[in-house]
Design an enzyme around this catalytic site. Structure first.
Site, PDB file in Angstrom:
ATOM      1  N   TYR A   1      -2.643  -0.946  10.616  1.00 10.08           N
ATOM      2  CA  TYR A   1      -2.643  -1.152   8.612  1.00 10.08           C
ATOM      3  C   TYR A   1      -1.535  -0.744   8.723  1.00 10.08           C
ATOM      4  CZ  TYR A   1      -4.534  -1.193   3.645  1.00 10.08           C
ATOM      5  OH  TYR A   1      -4.865  -1.204   3.106  1.00 10.08           O
TER       6      TYR A   1
ATOM      7  N   SER B   1       0.347  -0.905  -0.003  1.00 11.15           N
ATOM      8  CA  SER B   1      -0.076  -0.043   0.068  1.00 11.15           C
ATOM      9  C   SER B   1       0.391   1.443   0.010  1.00 11.15           C
ATOM     10  CB  SER B   1      -1.272   0.015   0.945  1.00 11.15           C
ATOM     11  OG  SER B   1      -1.151   1.751   1.245  1.00 11.15           O
TER      12      SER B   1
HETATM   13  N1  LIG Z   1      -8.933  -0.531  -2.276  1.00  8.67           N
HETATM   14  C1  LIG Z   1      -7.723   0.319  -2.061  1.00  8.67           C
HETATM   15  O1  LIG Z   1      -7.254   1.612  -2.108  1.00  8.67           O
HETATM   16  C2  LIG Z   1      -6.393  -0.202  -1.566  1.00  8.67           C
HETATM   17  C3  LIG Z   1      -5.125   0.135  -1.129  1.00  8.67           C
HETATM   18  C4  LIG Z   1      -3.944  -0.397  -0.783  1.00  8.67           C
HETATM   19  C5  LIG Z   1      -4.016  -1.279  -1.045  1.00  8.67           C
HETATM   20  N2  LIG Z   1      -4.957  -2.623  -1.272  1.00  8.67           N
HETATM   21  C6  LIG Z   1      -4.877  -3.595  -0.764  1.00  8.67           C
HETATM   22  O2  LIG Z   1      -5.154  -4.320  -1.547  1.00  8.67           O
HETATM   23  C7  LIG Z   1      -5.572  -6.182  -1.287  1.00  8.67           C
HETATM   24  C8  LIG Z   1      -7.339  -6.587  -1.402  1.00  8.67           C
HETATM   25  O3  LIG Z   1      -8.551  -5.230  -1.072  1.00  8.67           O
HETATM   26  P1  LIG Z   1      -9.808  -4.697  -1.575  1.00  8.67           P
HETATM   27  O4  LIG Z   1     -10.138  -3.463  -1.853  1.00  8.67           O
HETATM   28  O5  LIG Z   1     -10.668  -6.019  -2.964  1.00  8.67           O
HETATM   29  O6  LIG Z   1     -10.407  -5.338  -0.531  1.00  8.67           O
HETATM   30  P2  LIG Z   1     -11.818  -6.471   0.118  1.00  8.67           P
HETATM   31  O7  LIG Z   1     -12.166  -6.453   0.913  1.00  8.67           O
HETATM   32  O8  LIG Z   1     -12.583  -5.716  -1.188  1.00  8.67           O
HETATM   33  O9  LIG Z   1     -11.346  -7.952  -0.356  1.00  8.67           O
HETATM   34  C9  LIG Z   1      -9.988  -8.061   0.950  1.00  8.67           C
HETATM   35  C10 LIG Z   1     -10.701  -9.635   1.024  1.00  8.67           C
HETATM   36  O10 LIG Z   1     -10.349 -10.415   1.966  1.00  8.67           O
HETATM   37  C11 LIG Z   1     -11.018 -11.280   2.246  1.00  8.67           C
HETATM   38  N3  LIG Z   1     -10.127 -12.304   3.514  1.00  8.67           N
HETATM   39  C12 LIG Z   1     -10.550 -10.899   4.548  1.00  8.67           C
HETATM   40  N4  LIG Z   1      -9.821 -11.742   5.669  1.00  8.67           N
HETATM   41  C13 LIG Z   1      -9.460 -13.170   4.980  1.00  8.67           C
HETATM   42  C14 LIG Z   1      -9.257 -14.115   5.423  1.00  8.67           C
HETATM   43  N5  LIG Z   1      -8.700 -14.639   7.392  1.00  8.67           N
HETATM   44  N6  LIG Z   1      -8.700 -15.275   4.654  1.00  8.67           N
HETATM   45  C15 LIG Z   1      -9.312 -15.254   3.343  1.00  8.67           C
HETATM   46  N7  LIG Z   1      -9.808 -14.005   2.808  1.00  8.67           N
HETATM   47  C16 LIG Z   1      -9.799 -13.174   3.831  1.00  8.67           C
HETATM   48  C17 LIG Z   1     -12.627 -11.003   2.751  1.00  8.67           C
HETATM   49  O11 LIG Z   1     -13.146 -11.198   2.741  1.00  8.67           O
HETATM   50  C18 LIG Z   1     -12.539  -9.957   0.713  1.00  8.67           C
HETATM   51  O12 LIG Z   1     -12.818 -10.397   0.507  1.00  8.67           O
HETATM   52  C19 LIG Z   1      -5.809  -6.297   0.439  1.00  8.67           C
HETATM   53  O13 LIG Z   1      -4.385  -6.490   0.693  1.00  8.67           O
HETATM   54  C20 LIG Z   1      -5.930  -4.157   0.670  1.00  8.67           C
HETATM   55  O14 LIG Z   1      -5.248  -4.010   2.097  1.00  8.67           O
HETATM   56  C21 LIG Z   1      -6.667  -1.822  -1.289  1.00  8.67           C
END
Ligand SMILES: NC(=O)c1ccc[n+]([C@@H]2O[C@H](COP(=O)([O-])OP(=O)(O)OC[C@H]3O[C@@H](n4cnc5c(N)ncnc54)[C@H](O)[C@@H]3O)[C@@H](O)[C@H]2O)c1
Length: 285
Positions: free
Chosen positions: A181, A168
């Site tokens: 985080y 991130s």
């Molecule tokens: N959205 C953003 O702007 C952003 C920016 C930087 C990094 N990220 C990172 O990208 C990745 C995906 O994020 P997203 O925005 O698609 O979020 P999201 O919440 O849509 O997806 C995360 C998924 O992880 C699953 N999950 C949670 N706990 C779990 C576990 N113990 N075992 C297995 N699965 C589990 C959830 O059910 C969910 O489907 C994450 O690591 C997030 O930190 C997102």
């Protein structure tokens, strides 16, 4: 032949958090290049539905598998399912992750009037819930370490592969409000470099993508106002500090992802690539 460099035919990719917004979109990108994909998620129905969307969109093989990335037994069972259904594991994308409201401060800076006992209503570092802090650190950091162990072993036994972790913007320069985080994602970037070295003799490359701001379920409450639908002050500040002037869309990750898992990046390991519309390049002045 450079035109073959980006192909993934005959490869199998595992995407943790595959039922989520970014994981699901990355699965589609991998399937479009010919990979069979396994979407692992703690929400079994979300994994299954996302796999059905990948198959419908690409005509490729996609399976949804229930899996908790914090439980090695669950990961081992999922790895067994993937090998049985799709034959092997060549690529691992660690996209399970997220933040939690009770691990988030309500203000950017703590002031004397916010201190416990001072009567203020703000949530500062002192008020954060320890269980929520632990959960966020575990999910993002241990939830990346454990899949690298279980699925990395599978790759190593078959001659190698490629891992992409999802870090991130907050890893390199911490964003306000989200301390757990931030430290966890800093750990993910560090782990990426550590593992790249450790796994090099096993022919497993390890890189990370550091997305900027993509509007998804985990950050919607911070960036948009539920009532008005407009941007919060934080959401506005993000856009003002993003030279390309918008939030990312899941498709924005596709090009870098395909590059990092394909032969196009065969001499690239240990990197963290920002996909952030220029956010990390701009000082704000
Ligand atoms: N959205 C953003 O702007 C952003 C920016 C930087 C990094 N990220 C990172 O990208 C990745 C995906 O994020 P997203 O925005 O698609 O979020 P999201 O919440 O849509 O997806 C995360 C998924 O992880 C699953 N999950 C949670 N706990 C779990 C576990 N113990 N075992 C297995 N699965 C589990 C959830 O059910 C969910 O489907 C994450 O690591 C997030 O930190 C997102």
């Amino acid at each position: 032949m450079t035109e073959d460099l980006f192909g993934l035919k005959g490869k199998t990719a595992v995407i943790t958090g595959g039922g989520g917004v970014l994981g699901g979109a990355m699965a589609i990108a991998l399937a479009e290049r010919g990979a069979g994909v396994a979407l692992l998620d703690i929400r079994e129905s979300a994994a299954g539905e996302a796999a059905a969307r990948v198959a419908a969109a690409t005509g490729g093989r996609a399976i949804g598998v229930a899996c908790d990335v914090l439980d090695e037994k669950s990961l081992a069972a999922a790895a067994g399912d993937v090998v049985r259904e799709l034959g092997r594991v060549d690529i691992l994308i660690n996209a399970a992750g997220g933040n939690a409201p009770m691990a988030t401060t309500s203000k950017e800076m703590a002031e004397p009037g916010d201190l416990p006992g001072a009567g203020g209503a703000s949530r500062t570092f002192f008020d954060l819930d320890v269980a929520a802090l632990r959960k966020v650190i575990d999910l993002n950091l241990l939830g990346t370490i454990l899949p690298c162990r279980v699925l990395g072993r599978e790759m190593a036994g078959r001659g190698g592969g490629a891992i992409v972790n999802i870090s991130s913007m907050t890893a390199s320069r911490p964003l306000t409000k989200i301390p757990a985080y931030s430290v966890a994602k800093a750990g993910v970037s560090n782990l990426t470099q550590w593992l790249a070295t450790h796994f090099a003799p096993l022919h497993i490359r390890v890189n990370a993508i550091a997305p900027g701001f993509f509007l998804t379920e985990q950050n919607r409450f911070l960036l948009t106002d539920e009532k008005t639908g407009g941007l919060t002050a934080r959401g506005g500040a993000v856009i003002a500090h993003t030279p390309l002037g918008r939030f990312g869309t899941p498709h924005d990750l596709a090009g870098v992802l395909i590059w990092l898992v394909s032969d196009a990046s065969s001499f690239v390991t240990g990197t963290v690539i920002p996909v952030d519309g220029g956010f990390s390049a701009f000082s704000g002045v």
